[in-house]
Design a protein around this motif. Structure first.
Motif, PDB file in Angstrom:
ATOM      1  N   ASP A  15       0.824  -1.228   0.000  1.00 35.25           N
ATOM      2  CA  ASP A  15       0.000   0.000   0.000  1.00 35.25           C
ATOM      3  C   ASP A  15       0.850   1.268   0.000  1.00 35.25           C
ATOM      4  OD1 ASP A  15      -2.095  -1.738   0.231  1.00 35.25           O
ATOM      5  OD2 ASP A  15      -2.283  -1.512   2.422  1.00 35.25           O
ATOM      6  N   TYR A  16       2.160   1.117  -0.063  1.00 30.70           N
ATOM      7  CA  TYR A  16       3.044   2.298  -0.037  1.00 30.70           C
ATOM      8  C   TYR A  16       2.670   3.238  -1.187  1.00 30.70           C
ATOM      9  CZ  TYR A  16       7.326   4.974   0.704  1.00 30.70           C
ATOM     10  OH  TYR A  16       8.226   5.983   0.988  1.00 30.70           O
ATOM     11  N   ARG A  17       2.682   4.541  -0.928  1.00 28.56           N
ATOM     12  CA  ARG A  17       2.287   5.525  -1.949  1.00 28.56           C
ATOM     13  C   ARG A  17       3.538   6.032  -2.669  1.00 28.56           C
ATOM     14  NH1 ARG A  17      -2.234   6.676  -3.857  1.00 28.56           N
ATOM     15  NH2 ARG A  17      -2.447   8.860  -3.272  1.00 28.56           N
ATOM     16  N   TRP A  18       3.889   5.330  -3.743  1.00 31.52           N
ATOM     17  CA  TRP A  18       5.053   5.751  -4.529  1.00 31.52           C
ATOM     18  C   TRP A  18       4.672   6.970  -5.365  1.00 31.52           C
ATOM     19  CZ3 TRP A  18       4.298   0.327  -3.982  1.00 31.52           C
ATOM     20  CH2 TRP A  18       5.359  -0.351  -3.383  1.00 31.52           C
ATOM     21  N   GLY A  19       5.365   8.059  -5.176  1.00 31.68           N
ATOM     22  CA  GLY A  19       4.970   9.284  -5.884  1.00 31.68           C
ATOM     23  C   GLY A  19       6.095   9.878  -6.714  1.00 31.68           C
ATOM     24  N   ILE A  20       5.739  10.926  -7.440  1.00 36.24           N
ATOM     25  CA  ILE A  20       6.710  11.624  -8.299  1.00 36.24           C
ATOM     26  C   ILE A  20       6.930  13.019  -7.721  1.00 36.24           C
ATOM     27  CG2 ILE A  20       7.128  12.530 -10.615  1.00 36.24           C
ATOM     28  CD1 ILE A  20       5.069  10.376 -11.588  1.00 36.24           C
ATOM     29  N   PHE A  21       8.136  13.252  -7.250  1.00 35.48           N
ATOM     30  CA  PHE A  21       8.435  14.548  -6.627  1.00 35.48           C
ATOM     31  C   PHE A  21       9.731  15.116  -7.175  1.00 35.48           C
ATOM     32  CE2 PHE A  21       5.830  12.268  -3.535  1.00 35.48           C
ATOM     33  CZ  PHE A  21       4.816  13.185  -3.360  1.00 35.48           C
ATOM     34  N   LEU A  22       9.646  16.327  -7.642  1.00 41.93           N
ATOM     35  CA  LEU A  22      10.849  17.033  -8.103  1.00 41.93           C
ATOM     36  C   LEU A  22      11.114  18.191  -7.147  1.00 41.93           C
ATOM     37  CD1 LEU A  22      10.119  15.465 -10.702  1.00 41.93           C
ATOM     38  CD2 LEU A  22      10.768  17.483 -12.006  1.00 41.93           C
ATOM     39  N   ALA A  23      12.396  18.484  -6.917  1.00 39.00           N
ATOM     40  CA  ALA A  23      12.742  19.642  -6.082  1.00 39.00           C
ATOM     41  C   ALA A  23      12.167  20.908  -6.724  1.00 39.00           C
ATOM     42  CB  ALA A  23      14.252  19.745  -5.932  1.00 39.00           C
ATOM     43  N   GLU A  24      11.973  21.924  -5.903  1.00 35.13           N
ATOM     44  CA  GLU A  24      11.443  23.203  -6.400  1.00 35.13           C
ATOM     45  C   GLU A  24      12.311  23.741  -7.546  1.00 35.13           C
ATOM     46  OE1 GLU A  24       8.825  24.847  -5.315  1.00 35.13           O
ATOM     47  OE2 GLU A  24       8.340  23.715  -3.484  1.00 35.13           O
TER      48      GLU A  24
END
Ligand code: BYC
Length: 470
Positions: free
Chosen positions: A72-81
């Motif tokens: 159930d881990y929420r793998w997401g897409i995150f880029l630095a500002e």
């Protein structure tokens, strides 16, 4: 940047405004989940693990800690500002605005870099698949799974770039990333160290100390990139990576500490299921040197091109450490065996970018080995762990196929063959280490071969129940 945590794929890249990309990634998502089920941590699916999940990129508040079942881990897409008006700060295009689309002529080179980076992430999860069954404590089990889920997220970070910026080719590459398998004879992972077995926890700790550390240096070099989405992706990956490195550095440190404690009280580590120093040294020899190979050749036209065209910079290039952002008309000097002796070799600086990064990495490794040695000294043990020379045991690069001792002195092939049993593990060493790997599942209890960590995770104490078995 807007953060969407409720979306099917949590992200801060405005996925909802690009339905085509969103659909493509949502199509890849179940394939990723199948891959995770098939090759990720075996079992433990129903257990609640105290995990960190990335929920944003702001300093200080980027992660949430809670109990989660791994599937159930929420793998997401995150880029630095993004940085306003960011300019390319090295190579031939120095001073030009950073790219937000892939320049056509750099497409293949950039895709190769992204795919190579991406490939290591699932590889490491596959390598570590069975370790949960022999975890020496609950906190170690939790750390293993933390590393695994975040390597999964790093795969997402790279797959986002492939889907968004490389069209059909990128989508094909993303599929292939789920098809290759660590150690598979027909379809292996790209880089050699990611095809080696990781079957015991001393290997896991050496892997996270040395091989994840290559990750830190490669990500840092890519975080300098003129291709802004890659720079921002890798910057944020580095934030997560720091914990993985500490798992390795502290992990080996705790093994050394346990061995030192036993030796100090006159107990032979072998007599109580702990790991003798000479075996620890052999593991260090193996994993440090195969990680040196991950930097590619010291003299590399690929590396020269990646630097010249502004795709991959030097370590901390942006901090103004280097006088000439173009790295022209300079020579890198090193030493290499010639006719049985060391001779000077000169490499034009641009071609020596892998060697420069490797030097920075080696200095960092020397720092962690020193720390382990301080633990030995504290317990009055008159021995040291040594970090091998960059020339020792190399398969890739200018020293590949040459023979040197761990200090980097040239040796004949015969001498090498006669000594290698002292430097590398034998099957019986590995079997002994495997025999030490007893599973411990009670909070605050540790297998006898490893000291407890100095601190717990986040705001929790060491004795916290980090894994709740169902
Ligand atoms: N094994 O010009 P060369 C991480 C290939 S770890 C097999 O000398 P180049 C992580 C090379 O691909 C960081 N093959 O060097 C850690 C090339 O093949 P092609 C991963 C190798 O290209 C733990 C040929 O030999 N990220 O994140 O400048 C857990 C000639 O290469 C090896 C990156 O690596 C090897 N060891 O450098 C989870 C960053 N070494 O292309 C994650 C992206 C070289 O001619 N990658 N070769 O077919 C790169 O920057 C470069 O690809 C490399 C190679 C530094 C790896």
């Amino acid at each position: 940047m807007a953060i969407d945590l409720q979306a099917k794929i949590p992200n801060n890249v405005d996925l909802a405004t690009d339905p085509k990309l969103q659909r493509a990634l949502e199509h890849w998502q179940p394939k990723f989940q199948d891959w995770w089920r098939e090759t990720g941590p075996s079992d433990f699916r129903e257990d609640q693990i105290y995990l960190r999940t990335a929920v944003g990129v702001g300093k200080g508040g980027w992660a949430n800690f809670d109990f989660v079942k791994m599937p159930d881990y929420r793998w997401g897409i995150f880029l630095a500002e993004p940085e306003a008006d960011r300019k390319i700060h090295f190579g031939d295009p120095v001073g030009q605005p950073a790219w937000n689309v892939v320049p056509g002529e750099l497409r293949n080179r950039l895709r190769r870099l992204v795919v190579t980076q991406a490939d290591t992430e699932p590889a490491s999860v596959e390598q570590q698949r069975l370790l949960g069954h022999t975890a020496p404590s609950l906190i170690d089990l939790r750390n293993l799974f933390q590393v695994n889920v975040e390597e999964g997220r790093h795969l997402w970070a790279m797959v986002y770039l492939l889907h968004k910026y490389f069209g059909a080719d990128g989508r094909d590459e993303a599929e292939d990333l789920l098809r290759r398998r660590s150690g598979n004879a027909d379809n292996p992972r790209i880089l050699q160290a990611f095809n080696k077995p990781v079957q015991d926890w001393l290997t896991f700790f050496c892997f996270t100390a040395f091989t994840d550390r290559d990750g830190k240096y490669q990500l840092a070099a890519l975080a300098e990139s003129g291709f802004d989405p890659l720079a921002r992706s890798t910057q944020f990956m580095l934030t997560e990576e720091a914990h993985h490195l500490s798992v390795g550095e502290n992990g080996v440190g705790r093994v050394v500490q346990r061995t030192a404690e036993l030796m100090e009280q006159g107990t032979d580590p072998r007599s109580v299921g702990a790991i003798p120093l000479d075996i620890i040294q052999k593991y260090v020899n193996d994993w440090s040197t195969s990680s040196f190979d991950l930097f590619g050749g010291e003299d590399s036209s690929n590396a020269a091109e990646a630097f010249s065209c502004g795709l991959k910079g030097r370590y901390r290039e942006g901090d103004g450490l280097y006088k000439d952002p173009k790295a022209l008309d300079q020579i890198y000097t090193t030493q290499i065996e010639e006719s049985g002796k060391l001779a000077t070799l000169e490499i034009p600086l641009r071609r020596a970018m892998n060697a420069l990064l490797l030097d920075a990495y080696h200095a960092d490794c020397a720092r962690i080995v020193d720390r382990w040695n301080r633990t030995l000294a504290k317990h009055h043990i008159d021995r040291k762990i040594t970090l091998p020379s960059l020339r020792f045991n190399r398969q890739i690069g200018i020293h590949g196929g040459k023979t040197y001792d761990p200090a980097g002195n040239p040796l004949s092939r015969d001498e090498w063959e006669s000594k290698k049993g002292e430097w590398f593990t034998t099957e019986s060493d590995r079997e002994y280490v495997r025999s030490c790997m007893v599973r411990v599942t009670e909070p605050n209890k540790f297998a006898n071969w490893v000291a407890p960590p100095a601190a717990g995770i986040h705001d929790k104490p060491v004795e916290f129940e980090y894994v709740k078995f169902h």
